[in-house]
Each structure stands twice: as C-alpha cells, then as structure tokens.
Design an enzyme around this catalytic site. Structure first.
Site, PDB file in Angstrom:
ATOM      1  N   GLN A  56     -15.693 -21.563 -11.307  1.00  0.00           N
ATOM      2  CA  GLN A  56     -15.135 -22.918 -11.258  1.00  0.00           C
ATOM      3  C   GLN A  56     -15.607 -23.739 -12.454  1.00  0.00           C
ATOM      4  O   GLN A  56     -14.830 -24.486 -13.051  1.00  0.00           O
ATOM      5  CB  GLN A  56     -15.542 -23.597  -9.949  1.00  0.00           C
ATOM      6  CG  GLN A  56     -14.888 -22.953  -8.734  1.00  0.00           C
ATOM      7  CD  GLN A  56     -15.311 -23.584  -7.431  1.00  0.00           C
ATOM      8  OE1 GLN A  56     -16.137 -24.485  -7.412  1.00  0.00           O
ATOM      9  NE2 GLN A  56     -14.752 -23.101  -6.334  1.00  0.00           N
ATOM     10  N   ARG A  78      -4.376 -21.833  -9.049  1.00  0.00           N
ATOM     11  CA  ARG A  78      -4.098 -21.819 -10.493  1.00  0.00           C
ATOM     12  C   ARG A  78      -2.598 -21.777 -10.781  1.00  0.00           C
ATOM     13  O   ARG A  78      -2.137 -22.359 -11.774  1.00  0.00           O
ATOM     14  CB  ARG A  78      -4.817 -20.628 -11.147  1.00  0.00           C
ATOM     15  CG  ARG A  78      -6.347 -20.851 -11.224  1.00  0.00           C
ATOM     16  CD  ARG A  78      -7.086 -19.550 -11.437  1.00  0.00           C
ATOM     17  NE  ARG A  78      -8.514 -19.700 -11.680  1.00  0.00           N
ATOM     18  CZ  ARG A  78      -9.452 -19.867 -10.734  1.00  0.00           C
ATOM     19  NH1 ARG A  78      -9.084 -19.923  -9.458  1.00  0.00           N
ATOM     20  NH2 ARG A  78     -10.714 -19.968 -11.049  1.00  0.00           N
ATOM     21  N   GLY A  88     -13.308 -26.946  -2.994  1.00  0.00           N
ATOM     22  CA  GLY A  88     -14.121 -27.008  -4.208  1.00  0.00           C
ATOM     23  C   GLY A  88     -13.338 -26.557  -5.427  1.00  0.00           C
ATOM     24  O   GLY A  88     -13.425 -27.165  -6.505  1.00  0.00           O
ATOM     25  N   ARG A  93     -15.434 -19.708   6.251  1.00  0.00           N
ATOM     26  CA  ARG A  93     -15.901 -18.305   6.226  1.00  0.00           C
ATOM     27  C   ARG A  93     -17.028 -18.066   7.233  1.00  0.00           C
ATOM     28  O   ARG A  93     -17.229 -16.945   7.698  1.00  0.00           O
ATOM     29  CB  ARG A  93     -16.302 -17.903   4.810  1.00  0.00           C
ATOM     30  CG  ARG A  93     -15.119 -17.981   3.844  1.00  0.00           C
ATOM     31  CD  ARG A  93     -15.314 -17.210   2.573  1.00  0.00           C
ATOM     32  NE  ARG A  93     -14.413 -17.701   1.540  1.00  0.00           N
ATOM     33  CZ  ARG A  93     -13.127 -17.379   1.408  1.00  0.00           C
ATOM     34  NH1 ARG A  93     -12.571 -16.527   2.258  1.00  0.00           N
ATOM     35  NH2 ARG A  93     -12.388 -17.883   0.439  1.00  0.00           N
ATOM     36  N   ASP A 112     -17.972 -14.780  -2.009  1.00  0.00           N
ATOM     37  CA  ASP A 112     -17.478 -15.371  -0.755  1.00  0.00           C
ATOM     38  C   ASP A 112     -17.603 -14.415   0.435  1.00  0.00           C
ATOM     39  O   ASP A 112     -17.254 -14.782   1.559  1.00  0.00           O
ATOM     40  CB  ASP A 112     -16.014 -15.790  -0.919  1.00  0.00           C
ATOM     41  CG  ASP A 112     -15.879 -16.968  -1.883  1.00  0.00           C
ATOM     42  OD1 ASP A 112     -16.858 -17.736  -2.035  1.00  0.00           O
ATOM     43  OD2 ASP A 112     -14.808 -17.107  -2.496  1.00  0.00           O
ATOM     44  N   ARG A 144     -21.037 -31.419  -1.874  1.00  0.00           N
ATOM     45  CA  ARG A 144     -21.212 -30.344  -2.879  1.00  0.00           C
ATOM     46  C   ARG A 144     -21.453 -30.907  -4.278  1.00  0.00           C
ATOM     47  O   ARG A 144     -20.897 -31.943  -4.648  1.00  0.00           O
ATOM     48  CB  ARG A 144     -19.996 -29.411  -2.848  1.00  0.00           C
ATOM     49  CG  ARG A 144     -19.845 -28.764  -1.479  1.00  0.00           C
ATOM     50  CD  ARG A 144     -18.675 -27.848  -1.407  1.00  0.00           C
ATOM     51  NE  ARG A 144     -18.858 -26.665  -2.244  1.00  0.00           N
ATOM     52  CZ  ARG A 144     -17.921 -25.726  -2.410  1.00  0.00           C
ATOM     53  NH1 ARG A 144     -16.748 -25.850  -1.824  1.00  0.00           N
ATOM     54  NH2 ARG A 144     -18.164 -24.683  -3.168  1.00  0.00           N
TER      55      ARG A 144
HETATM   56  C1  S3P Z   1     -13.512 -19.646  -7.049  1.00  0.00           C
HETATM   57  C2  S3P Z   1     -14.770 -19.407  -7.528  1.00  0.00           C
HETATM   58  C3  S3P Z   1     -15.944 -19.231  -6.657  1.00  0.00           C
HETATM   59  C4  S3P Z   1     -15.569 -18.964  -5.203  1.00  0.00           C
HETATM   60  C5  S3P Z   1     -14.458 -19.864  -4.743  1.00  0.00           C
HETATM   61  C6  S3P Z   1     -13.220 -19.696  -5.604  1.00  0.00           C
HETATM   62  C7  S3P Z   1     -12.422 -19.831  -8.012  1.00  0.00           C
HETATM   63  O1  S3P Z   1     -16.743 -20.392  -6.710  1.00  0.00           O
HETATM   64  O2  S3P Z   1     -16.695 -19.118  -4.366  1.00  0.00           O
HETATM   65  O3  S3P Z   1     -14.120 -19.576  -3.390  1.00  0.00           O
HETATM   66  O4  S3P Z   1     -11.231 -19.758  -7.614  1.00  0.00           O
HETATM   67  O5  S3P Z   1     -12.702 -20.043  -9.206  1.00  0.00           O
HETATM   68  P1  S3P Z   1     -17.849 -20.601  -7.882  1.00  0.00           P
HETATM   69  O6  S3P Z   1     -17.153 -20.527  -9.142  1.00  0.00           O
HETATM   70  O7  S3P Z   1     -18.456 -21.942  -7.643  1.00  0.00           O
HETATM   71  O8  S3P Z   1     -18.818 -19.476  -7.637  1.00  0.00           O
END
Ligand code: S3P
Length: 450
Positions: free
Chosen positions: A176, A33, A101, A401, A327, A129
C-alpha cells in the site's frame, strides 16, 4: 458500511464433510486498482468479475466523487468512464472509505498530486490505522495534510499543484505504501522511484504497465526492487478480468483441510507469486493440495485449487514469506490448531496494524477456544492437536478475516465456535457464509432455529 448497526452473531458447528466445486469473488487488490486506474485513464475501462464488496464499492464511490463514472451493467460487468490523469475534480463532501485500508491509502496517493482538497473518513477500525506511513512520503512530494488525530483518519489532504518527484525507500513491507507513492508519482512531472527492500504484491506495477504507464522494475546489487515511473503519461482504458481472490480462497481451502472427508475445488484463483505463501506453507505442512487447469489471464497465472482433508504437521514459517501471505496468518493459525506439533510464524509485525491487531485478535480467539498458543512481539506459536477445543466466542474487532477464520475453526472443532460480529465479512467476501453452507457447513445466525 460503518457496521454501527447491530452485530451479527454467528456460530459454526462440526458436521458433515465439505464437498463441492466453488468460485470465490474477484481479487480485492486488483478490483480496487481496476476502478482507480480506470478513473485515471481517458475513455472507458471494462471490468469483468469485480469484487462487489463494501471495501471495493467505497473505492467506486470515491472515484465517482472525483469525477469518474463507475457503473454496473445488467450482465454484471462494470465500466469506468475515466476523468483522466490530472483532471480529478474536488469532491463536494468527505469521502467515506469504510473499513478499507487499501482504498484509503492508494487514493491518498492519487489525490496527493492533484490540486484538490479531499476530506477522508473511515469506520472505527480504519480510523485506528496508521496513515503516517503514506502521508510522510506524500508530504515530501508537496501534499498538505491536516490530520489532527496523529496521522489517522479523519484527515484532509490538499494535493499539490506542482508536485515534486521523489525517490523513496519503503521502510516497511507494504504494497500500500509503495503503491501510494507510485500513484502520486503518476501526476508528478519527472521520475518517481520507489525502492522496495522486501518485495510485496506487484499488482500496481503490472496493472499500471497495462494501462500504458512508463514504468520499469529492476533488482539492484543489494537485491532490492527498484521501481522507476515516468510522470504524466496518458493512461489508456483497459479491459480487465479480475481473477478469484487467493486471500478469500484461503478460508474454504483451510476448511477443507481440517474437516474430515472433505474434497473441495476452488476455481479460477490468482496464483501470483507474491500471493501464494499460504499454499507453500500448507504444502510444507503436508496438505493434499493440487493446482489444476493452470492458465494465464490478463498477464497473471490462475488455476483451480483442489483440496482434500489432510493430516497436517507443524512447521516454522520464515519471516521472508510474510509479504506473500500477509492476510492469511489468521486462517493459517486455524490450520495449525489441527496440525501435529507446533507451528511457529515469524516476522508478523505488520499484523499489528491491519483491520485489527490481528496477532492479538488471533491469540485471544485461540485462547477462548482452548487452543494453546504463545503470542510474541512479532511471532505466534500454535500448538496443534489439543482435544476439547472450541466452545468460545471470538471478538472480531471489525476484522473480516478474524471473523471468517474462527467460523472456519467451528466447522472442525469439538464444540461450536461463535463470532461476536460477522457483518464485517461483507467488506471482502459477501458470499462467504452462503458458500460455507453450500459446501455442507453448519452455520447458524443468532435468533435462527438450530
Ligand atoms: C494490499 C496490501 C496489503 C494487504 C491488503 C491489500 C494491497 O497491505 O494486507 O489486504 O492491495 O496493496 P500492506 O501493503 O499494508 O501490507
């Protein structure tokens, strides 16, 4: 970044107690971010303690590809010369998000309300994904999407010139998805509202406020978080200090708990309420963990986590806690293997769509190492205290992980534990194996002398 090169087979073995005071790299969520919001601000953002892992470097490349300038300086700090909200340039080439992701989904949100066409690709894990969870609300805001593989990468998106504000109730517990809609709302005229029935990590909200966005968070009568964002603010550059990542700290913490005689301090860790579910759970299991030197940095609580080897007992982890430790379940399963009795984890549906199907990957890894477990649709029960555990080779499925969790297992199991590919660890925690060695862990790469 694609991990197509030869796999890195690594084995860990039971040995000495783990001791020492260490630091883990900067928080991954905050690092992504910082680069993104820095790119959207007008002027220069300074970042100390950025996580320099493959995932985050992919985000830096992405921001550079749309006109920002992310740059590392000799003393280790980073700067981002922002291109400014609304002024992103169309990239010349497809952008490769590697395994990330968070990078891919949050950037989809950013690109969605800019009139540019972007092709996004990722590695084999990221290409499996689901992206529809982000693309669906973005389509409602006017984004055009070509994703021929059923809303998976590779995908091309064309952001709208006249994006429409949206009120969106997030259908799954996902920071996310929440963040992608909010980031699309940034360059959208009017008010974008995101309703979160289940609270997830709040870094986007907190950091956007810090960068000067007009945003408010309320809890409605139904107990849902309602985040309201006014579009098209002028974001101001910030100075960000990234705290230590609690999701990375989880590995040395669990290692210290299960290796007899261990005494480890992990310094400067982010203690945000939405990120410390693992600590809560381990304390319930009887872990000897103390938080020392608690302080505030950049609007977040941070502290040093002191862990000593402990006799753990099994617990039931409630589904409500899942977002605050999403996580950390793979490594919790390793702690559970050393606890007396059963540990049952509930509400794990989101684990199915992480870098791997983590619920299945953990269950197969436990079974390969003779640790009894039951995998449900969205639950996992691990029976602790079995003897003769270890000796297996774990398939990591390009999941950092999974690799780190089972390498932690090997430090305390009766027989060595091997992972079929440790290279994905570089996506989030490049210094993991050297740190384990520094604490006294026995780590061997295939081909290395025993
Ligand atoms: C994250 C949100 C999580 C987490 C990822 C980081 C983020 O995913 O598993 O490692 O930085 O917003 P989800 O929002 O899909 O749960």
């Amino acid at each position: 970044m694609s991990h197509n090169s030869s796999p890195q087979i690594v084995t860990t073995t039971k040995g000495e107690a783990l001791t020492g005071t260490i630091r883990v790299p900067g928080d991954k969520s905050i690092s992504h971010r910082s680069l993104m919001f820095g790119a959207l601000a007008v002027g220069q953002t300074k970042i100390e303690g950025l996580l320099e892992s493959e995932d985050v470097l992919a985000t830096a490349n992405a921001m550079n590809a749309v006109g920002a300038s992310c740059h590392k300086h000799e003393d280790g700090h980073w700067t981002v010369d922002g291109v400014g909200l609304g002024s992103l340039l169309e990239p010349e080439h497809p952008i490769d998000f590697g395994n990330a992701g968070t990078g891919a989904r949050l950037c989809m949100g950013i690109f969605a309300s800019h009139p540019i066409a972007v092709t996004m690709v990722g590695d084999a894990s990221l290409s499996r994904r689901p992206m529809g969870r982000v693309l669906d609300p973005l389509r409602e805001m006017g984004t055009q999407v070509i994703a021929r593989r059923g809303d998976r990468l590779p995908a091309s998106i064309r952001g709208s010139e006249t994006p429409l504000p949206l009120t969106y109730r997030v259908p799954m517990a996902s920071a996310q998805v929440k963040s992608a809609v909010l980031l699309a709302g940034l360059n959208t005229p009017g008010t974008t509202t995101v309703i979160e029935p289940v609270a997830t990590r709040d870094h986007t909200e907190k950091m956007l406020l810090g960068f000067g966005a007009e945003l408010s968070v309320e809890v409605n009568a139904a107990g849902e978080r309602v985040i309201t964002l006014q579009g098209q603010p002028q974001l101001k550059p910030q100075s960000v200090t990234v705290p230590g990542d609690p999701s990375s700290a989880a590995f040395p913490i669990v290692a210290a708990l299960i290796v007899p005689g261990s005494n480890v301090v992990v310094e400067g860790i982010l203690l945000n309420e939405q990120r410390i579910g693992l600590i809560t759970t381990l304390l319930e299991m009887g872990a000897d963990i103390t938080i020392e030197n608690e302080r505030e940095s950049g609007g977040e609580k941070i502290g040093d986590i002191h862990v000593r080897h402990s006799n753990l007992k099994g617990v039931t982890v409630p589904a409500e806690r899942a977002p605050s430790m999403i996580d950390e379940y793979p490594v919790l399963a390793i702690a559970a293997a050393f606890a007396q009795g059963d540990t049952t984890m509930l509400g794990l549906e989101e684990l199915r769509v992480k870098e791997s199907d983590r619920l299945a990957a953990v269950a197969r890894g436990l079974e390969a190492n003779n640790i009894p477990c039951i995998e449900g649709k969205d639950t996992l029960t691990v029976t602790g205290g079995a003897t003769g555990i270890g000796g297996g080779t774990v398939e990591t499925h390009l999941d950092h992980r999974i690799a780190m969790s089972f390498l932690v297992l090997g430090l305390a199991a009766d027989k060595p534990v091997t992972v079929d590919d440790a290279s994905p660890i570089a996506t989030s925690f490049p210094s993991f194996l050297p740190l384990l060695k520094e604490l006294g862990g026995t780590v061997r790469f295939q081909g290395e002398n025993a």
